[in-house]
Design a protein around this motif. Structure first.
Motif, PDB file in Angstrom:
ATOM      1  N   ALA A 191      -9.269  -3.301   6.575  1.00 34.90           N
ATOM      2  CA  ALA A 191      -9.084  -1.896   6.956  1.00 34.90           C
ATOM      3  C   ALA A 191      -7.973  -1.727   7.981  1.00 34.90           C
ATOM      4  CB  ALA A 191     -10.397  -1.338   7.506  1.00 34.90           C
ATOM      5  N   LEU A 192      -7.635  -2.813   8.685  1.00 30.69           N
ATOM      6  CA  LEU A 192      -6.555  -2.776   9.676  1.00 30.69           C
ATOM      7  C   LEU A 192      -5.235  -3.266   9.094  1.00 30.69           C
ATOM      8  CD1 LEU A 192      -8.536  -4.160  12.745  1.00 30.69           C
ATOM      9  CD2 LEU A 192      -7.776  -1.800  12.400  1.00 30.69           C
ATOM     10  N   GLY A 193      -5.193  -3.461   7.775  1.00 32.35           N
ATOM     11  CA  GLY A 193      -3.966  -3.915   7.130  1.00 32.35           C
ATOM     12  C   GLY A 193      -3.755  -5.406   7.194  1.00 32.35           C
ATOM     13  N   LEU A 194      -4.832  -6.167   7.364  1.00 33.52           N
ATOM     14  CA  LEU A 194      -4.755  -7.617   7.485  1.00 33.52           C
ATOM     15  C   LEU A 194      -5.491  -8.277   6.319  1.00 33.52           C
ATOM     16  CD1 LEU A 194      -5.592  -7.662  11.270  1.00 33.52           C
ATOM     17  CD2 LEU A 194      -3.417  -8.440  10.314  1.00 33.52           C
ATOM     18  N   ASP A 195      -4.779  -9.084   5.569  1.00 33.61           N
ATOM     19  CA  ASP A 195      -5.384  -9.800   4.448  1.00 33.61           C
ATOM     20  C   ASP A 195      -5.801 -11.192   4.908  1.00 33.61           C
ATOM     21  OD1 ASP A 195      -4.975  -7.716   2.604  1.00 33.61           O
ATOM     22  OD2 ASP A 195      -2.901  -8.364   2.285  1.00 33.61           O
ATOM     23  N   ILE A 196      -7.074 -11.530   4.701  1.00 29.51           N
ATOM     24  CA  ILE A 196      -7.603 -12.826   5.131  1.00 29.51           C
ATOM     25  C   ILE A 196      -7.130 -13.918   4.177  1.00 29.51           C
ATOM     26  CG2 ILE A 196      -9.693 -14.177   5.511  1.00 29.51           C
ATOM     27  CD1 ILE A 196     -11.098 -11.531   6.239  1.00 29.51           C
ATOM     28  N   GLU A 197      -6.476 -14.933   4.735  1.00 31.25           N
ATOM     29  CA  GLU A 197      -6.030 -16.072   3.933  1.00 31.25           C
ATOM     30  C   GLU A 197      -6.932 -17.285   4.100  1.00 31.25           C
ATOM     31  OE1 GLU A 197      -1.907 -16.839   4.738  1.00 31.25           O
ATOM     32  OE2 GLU A 197      -1.259 -15.032   3.670  1.00 31.25           O
ATOM     33  N   LEU A 246      -8.720  -5.537  18.009  1.00 32.10           N
ATOM     34  CA  LEU A 246      -8.159  -5.961  16.726  1.00 32.10           C
ATOM     35  C   LEU A 246      -7.141  -4.956  16.212  1.00 32.10           C
ATOM     36  CD1 LEU A 246     -11.290  -7.410  14.895  1.00 32.10           C
ATOM     37  CD2 LEU A 246      -9.329  -8.674  15.801  1.00 32.10           C
ATOM     38  N   ALA A 247      -7.420  -3.680  16.410  1.00 26.80           N
ATOM     39  CA  ALA A 247      -6.463  -2.652  15.997  1.00 26.80           C
ATOM     40  C   ALA A 247      -5.149  -2.798  16.771  1.00 26.80           C
ATOM     41  CB  ALA A 247      -7.056  -1.269  16.208  1.00 26.80           C
ATOM     42  N   GLU A 248      -5.247  -3.116  18.054  1.00 26.55           N
ATOM     43  CA  GLU A 248      -4.044  -3.299  18.863  1.00 26.55           C
ATOM     44  C   GLU A 248      -3.264  -4.533  18.413  1.00 26.55           C
ATOM     45  OE1 GLU A 248      -1.593  -2.375  22.411  1.00 26.55           O
ATOM     46  OE2 GLU A 248      -2.492  -1.456  20.643  1.00 26.55           O
ATOM     47  N   LEU A 249      -3.956  -5.609  18.109  1.00 24.39           N
ATOM     48  CA  LEU A 249      -3.272  -6.814  17.646  1.00 24.39           C
ATOM     49  C   LEU A 249      -2.609  -6.576  16.292  1.00 24.39           C
ATOM     50  CD1 LEU A 249      -5.834  -9.583  18.690  1.00 24.39           C
ATOM     51  CD2 LEU A 249      -3.960  -8.568  20.017  1.00 24.39           C
ATOM     52  N   ALA A 250      -3.278  -5.833  15.422  1.00 27.38           N
ATOM     53  CA  ALA A 250      -2.673  -5.489  14.126  1.00 27.38           C
ATOM     54  C   ALA A 250      -1.427  -4.624  14.328  1.00 27.38           C
ATOM     55  CB  ALA A 250      -3.692  -4.773  13.256  1.00 27.38           C
ATOM     56  N   ARG A 251      -1.470  -3.706  15.273  1.00 29.51           N
ATOM     57  CA  ARG A 251      -0.305  -2.861  15.569  1.00 29.51           C
ATOM     58  C   ARG A 251       0.895  -3.700  15.990  1.00 29.51           C
ATOM     59  NH1 ARG A 251       2.404  -0.945  19.888  1.00 29.51           N
ATOM     60  NH2 ARG A 251       1.052  -1.961  21.427  1.00 29.51           N
ATOM     61  N   LEU A 252       0.650  -4.725  16.747  1.00 29.15           N
ATOM     62  CA  LEU A 252       1.727  -5.531  17.312  1.00 29.15           C
ATOM     63  C   LEU A 252       2.345  -6.508  16.316  1.00 29.15           C
ATOM     64  CD1 LEU A 252       0.060  -6.282  20.750  1.00 29.15           C
ATOM     65  CD2 LEU A 252       2.059  -4.838  20.375  1.00 29.15           C
ATOM     66  N   LEU A 253       1.651  -6.773  15.211  1.00 34.08           N
ATOM     67  CA  LEU A 253       2.162  -7.718  14.220  1.00 34.08           C
ATOM     68  C   LEU A 253       3.185  -7.071  13.301  1.00 34.08           C
ATOM     69  CD1 LEU A 253      -0.876  -9.815  12.946  1.00 34.08           C
ATOM     70  CD2 LEU A 253       1.235 -10.714  13.919  1.00 34.08           C
ATOM     71  N   ARG A 254       4.242  -7.817  13.021  1.00 36.07           N
ATOM     72  CA  ARG A 254       5.214  -7.384  12.027  1.00 36.07           C
ATOM     73  C   ARG A 254       4.636  -7.562  10.627  1.00 36.07           C
ATOM     74  NH1 ARG A 254       9.797 -10.886  15.161  1.00 36.07           N
ATOM     75  NH2 ARG A 254      10.271  -9.335  16.793  1.00 36.07           N
TER      76      ARG A 254
END
Length: 232
Positions: free
Chosen positions: A155-161, A110-118
């Motif tokens: 915590a990974l900078g992803l807001d759940i919608e 999940l951390a890697e996927l968050a890194r790859l997202l703009r």
């Protein structure tokens, strides 16, 4: 209405289809853990990049549930999902369906996927809440509760919608009861007697009735969760 315990995959596919249809044309999309590329046909209008480790050949170690041989010919990236050779913020969207339970370290993934997202990018994620052993030996977790996502994604900078339960307690029980004949044949070398099969049908009908009246049992158990999150 579909029979109880039969809607898991169809409901998940419908949700993923709806979310993909809402993404803009030309988006650069990573299909992480793409496998045989089930969703590739829905991604023709995107810049589609399929990633997988590409080792599962259909039988694994012969234990648990399997789906037959896999065709990995459509992959663009063959690598570990925790170390994808792409720059930071290189994708507008990441799709990851029914993958987390197969990873030794889902948090690292999940951390890697968050890194790859703009920033502003979309994560489209599904995983089981509870699952039987499948694709063994590549099965490392039985599933993920909603609180896993609510704790770790922000915590990974992803807001759940959107965090949507697929199925409910009664649907899940019905799904597993429908496996009794095949599991009994394989592991008990027996089959339910006629009256036992009739009893199963009665129980399945009961579960269908209770599912139609359900008012929140997914908080106890469901097939899995569908997650739509946005990168800050």
């Amino acid at each position: 209405m579909s029979a109880a315990g039969t809607t898991n995959e169809a409901a998940r596919h419908a949700w993923v289809t709806r979310v993909l249809e809402a993404l803009p044309d030309g988006a650069r999309l990573l299909d992480a853990g793409a496998g045989s590329g089930r969703y590739a046909p829905l991604c023709a209008r995107f810049e589609y990049v399929a990633q997988d480790f590409g080792r599962y050949e259909g039988t694994g170690d012969g234990r648990g549930l399997h789906t037959g041989a896999r065709d990995h010919g459509g992959l663009h990236l063959v690598c570990d999902i925790t170390a994808i050779p792409e720059p930071d913020a290189s994708f507008d969207a990441v799709l990851c369906t029914e993958v987390l339970e197969h990873l030794p370290d889902p948090l690292a993934a999940l951390a890697e996927l968050a890194r790859l997202l703009r920033p502003g990018g979309t994560l489209v994620l599904t995983a089981p809440f509870c699952s039987l052993t499948h694709y063994a030996p590549y099965h490392h977790a039985s599933g993920f509760n909603r609180y896993f996502y609510e704790h770790h994604l922000p915590a990974l900078g992803l807001d759940i919608e959107e965090l949507a339960a697929n199925g409910n307690f009664f649907e899940y029980l019905a799904q597993e009861l429908r496996r009794v004949h095949t599991v009994a044949a394989r592991y008990a070398r027996a089959r339910p007697r006629k009256w036992e099969s009739a009893a199963l049908r009665v129980v399945l009908a009961m579960l269908g009735r209770l599912s139609r009246a359900d008012a929140g049992s997914a908080e106890l158990l469901c097939y899995g969760y569908h997650v739509l999150a946005r990168k800050r």
